[in-house]
Design a protein around this motif. Sequence first.
Motif, PDB file in Angstrom:
ATOM      1  N   ARG A 262       0.825  -1.209   0.000  1.00 12.72           N
ATOM      2  CA  ARG A 262       0.000   0.000   0.000  1.00 12.72           C
ATOM      3  C   ARG A 262       0.856   1.254   0.000  1.00 12.72           C
ATOM      4  NH1 ARG A 262      -3.840  -2.908   4.387  1.00 12.72           N
ATOM      5  NH2 ARG A 262      -5.397  -3.723   2.946  1.00 12.72           N
ATOM      6  N   HIS A 265       2.465   1.946  -3.421  1.00 11.47           N
ATOM      7  CA  HIS A 265       1.530   2.627  -4.320  1.00 11.47           C
ATOM      8  C   HIS A 265       1.526   4.127  -4.046  1.00 11.47           C
ATOM      9  CE1 HIS A 265      -0.284  -0.602  -6.530  1.00 11.47           C
ATOM     10  NE2 HIS A 265      -0.776  -1.214  -5.463  1.00 11.47           N
ATOM     11  N   SER A 269       2.404   7.287  -6.434  1.00 12.96           N
ATOM     12  CA  SER A 269       1.381   8.306  -6.709  1.00 12.96           C
ATOM     13  C   SER A 269       1.925   9.706  -6.467  1.00 12.96           C
ATOM     14  CB  SER A 269       0.154   8.064  -5.824  1.00 12.96           C
ATOM     15  OG  SER A 269      -0.541   6.901  -6.219  1.00 12.96           O
ATOM     16  N   LYS A 341      -2.887   5.772   2.385  1.00  9.60           N
ATOM     17  CA  LYS A 341      -3.591   5.111   1.278  1.00  9.60           C
ATOM     18  C   LYS A 341      -4.864   5.873   0.915  1.00  9.60           C
ATOM     19  CE  LYS A 341      -4.254   1.820  -1.738  1.00  9.60           C
ATOM     20  NZ  LYS A 341      -5.505   2.313  -2.342  1.00  9.60           N
ATOM     21  N   ASN A 377      -4.567   6.795 -10.954  1.00  7.74           N
ATOM     22  CA  ASN A 377      -4.797   7.015  -9.533  1.00  7.74           C
ATOM     23  C   ASN A 377      -6.265   6.830  -9.158  1.00  7.74           C
ATOM     24  OD1 ASN A 377      -2.253   7.877  -7.973  1.00  7.74           O
ATOM     25  ND2 ASN A 377      -2.064   8.871  -9.964  1.00  7.74           N
ATOM     26  N   VAL A 380      -6.069   3.267  -8.493  1.00  2.00           N
ATOM     27  CA  VAL A 380      -5.332   2.966  -7.258  1.00  2.00           C
ATOM     28  C   VAL A 380      -6.181   3.247  -6.022  1.00  2.00           C
ATOM     29  CG1 VAL A 380      -3.287   3.607  -5.882  1.00  2.00           C
ATOM     30  CG2 VAL A 380      -3.080   3.268  -8.337  1.00  2.00           C
ATOM     31  N   THR A 383      -7.343  -0.228  -5.407  1.00  2.25           N
ATOM     32  CA  THR A 383      -6.421  -1.341  -5.235  1.00  2.25           C
ATOM     33  C   THR A 383      -6.002  -1.490  -3.779  1.00  2.25           C
ATOM     34  OG1 THR A 383      -4.522   0.099  -5.733  1.00  2.25           O
ATOM     35  CG2 THR A 383      -5.487  -1.121  -7.566  1.00  2.25           C
TER      36      THR A 383
END
Length: 408
Positions: A262, A265, A269, A341, A377, A380, A383
């Motif tokens: 996490r 990611h 981003s 996140k 994004n 994401v 995800t």
Amino acid sequence: MQFEHSDKVKNLLARLEAFMDEHIYPVEQAYYDFVHDQQNLWAEWPGMEPLKEKARAAGLWNLFLPHEYGAWSPGLTNLEYAPLAEVMGRVPWSSQVFNCSAPDTGNMEVLAKFGSPEQQELWLKPLLAGEIRSAYVMTEPQVASSDATNLELSIIPDGDEYVINGRKWWISNAMHPRCEIMIVMGKTFFEGPRHSQHSQILVPRDTPGVTVVRHLKVFGSSNSPGGEVELRFDNVRVPKQNMILGEGRGFEIAQGRLGPGRIHHCMRSIGQAQRALEWMARRADSRVAFGKKLADQSSVRQDVARSFCEVEMARLLTLKAADAMDRLGNKAARDLIAAIKVVAPSMAQQVADRAIQVHGGMGVSEDGPMAYFFTLNRYVRLTDGPEEVHMSQLGKIKIAEYVASNAR
């Protein structure tokens, strides 16, 4: 927390940025042109393997693997890796060049942390060498998989084997020509505590009974060469030694895998948001409308300023989460992992949206990265668990914490 990068990280950053300038940015468009050509569907871009060799020779390889994994790791902490992942995130596909791309990163961490010596020899070593790729098989179409206790795919012992039956979807990387192994989560026990019913098991991609039901497009894109697919498992048989850690320990493995994933990611981003901000500023300075530069328009200046503030806040929160993971462990840092996140992909999508607006028609075209960053994004945000799940868990944690503190 120390915000100044160590000399080791400064050196790696300089080398990574130089590599990006020399080898990645110049071929960025060539990569996208290749993978978006339907004639090349599920084929690896020919330039990928030569770039991987260059990255390995440059010592920019497997940087993601935390130091606690010993011999498997280059020795970086999560905090040290964060700025490196941000740089890679500026060109999302570049992470593969450095063997730092999902879902392989999470799968390598699982095998490094929980895998048996035999599993590490068979699958971890070739993954660390970048010789093969992998998939993580969790989400199911018939249940709300954001609550993973709902997962129904069955993993049932039968003699010296396990028999697997069920359906999965949104499985990334399953179509990649180098995908050879999948980590599959499913249910072994149908009674008892809900978080002790599931297991995770290794399934070679070419095992009989594993069928691709259909390819799933994301905002109209096939995401070749890895793609997202729906899979069916019909009486799939694998040997018992393919079970990871033990029956009923699937959630333990999932928590060990998803925490670092996490935050990776989020790091990427932030790199995309930073790059979108830079493109927005340059565009504003170069375009004239109604007799003056866009950069002289108050609304555009506000968009740049607001975006800068949001990128900086998200970056600092990510570094704080990474630092907490290093010092306290993933479980103790779960509130900060959940927070970032929620914050990072939404922030990156918003900054990309502002950059699109400043670029006008160019913003939604392939002539810049903003449109891709926007859609990526948005994806994401779902995800590794949708942001609503993270907010719910974070709210639960904070309510209990503040009630227990009885502060005045």
